[in-house]
Write an enzyme that holds these catalytic residues in place. Structure first.
Site, PDB file in Angstrom:
ATOM      1  CD  GLN A  21      -2.735   1.433   2.381  1.00  0.00           C
ATOM      2  OE1 GLN A  21      -3.586   1.457   2.566  1.00  0.00           O
ATOM      3  NE2 GLN A  21      -2.571   0.407   3.789  1.00  0.00           N
ATOM      4  CB  CYS A  73      -4.894   7.998   4.404  1.00  0.00           C
ATOM      5  SG  CYS A  73      -4.368   7.937   6.329  1.00  0.00           S
TER       6      CYS A  73
END
Length: 89
Positions: free
Chosen positions: A54, A83
Site C-alpha cells: 500500500q 487517508c
C-alpha cells in the site's frame, strides 16, 4: 493502516485464516529515494503471500517508481486515495 500490519501481525493473521494481507501504508517518495526506509518498511517472507503493498503519494512518477521497486515482493499494489493521516499528504 499507517504504521500497522507489519510482518509479525500479518503472519499472526495468516495463522488464523487470513488469505491476503496488506503492508502498512508506505510513503512512495521516501520508498524511492531512501534505500534504508525501503529496507525497514517492506519486510516480508515466503509465507507472506499474497501480499498487497500500500502506497500513498501525491506524485504519479514516485508512485510508479515505488511500485516498480516493490514489484518482486508484491502480488498487487494498493493506491491510498483518502487517508486523513499526515503521512498521506
Amino acid at each position: 493502516m499507517v504504521d500497522q500490519s507489519e510482518l509479525p501481525f500479518r503472519m499472526l493473521c495468516r495463522k488464523y485464516g487470513a488469505t491476503c494481507a496488506y503492508t502498512p501504508m508506505l510513503h512512495a517518495r521516501l520508498f524511492c529515494e531512501d534505500p534504508k526506509y525501503r529496507q525497514e518498511v517492506l519486510t516480508t517472507c515466503a509465507a507472506d503471500r499474497p501480499l498487497l503493498v500500500q502506497f500513498c503519494a501525491n506524485n504519479p512518477d514516485f508512485l510508479v517508481t515505488a511500485a516498480s521497486l516493490a514489484a518482486e515482493h508484491a502480488d498487487a499494489v494498493d493506491i491510498n486515495f483518502g487517508c486523513p493521516q499526515r503521512i498521506a499528504k
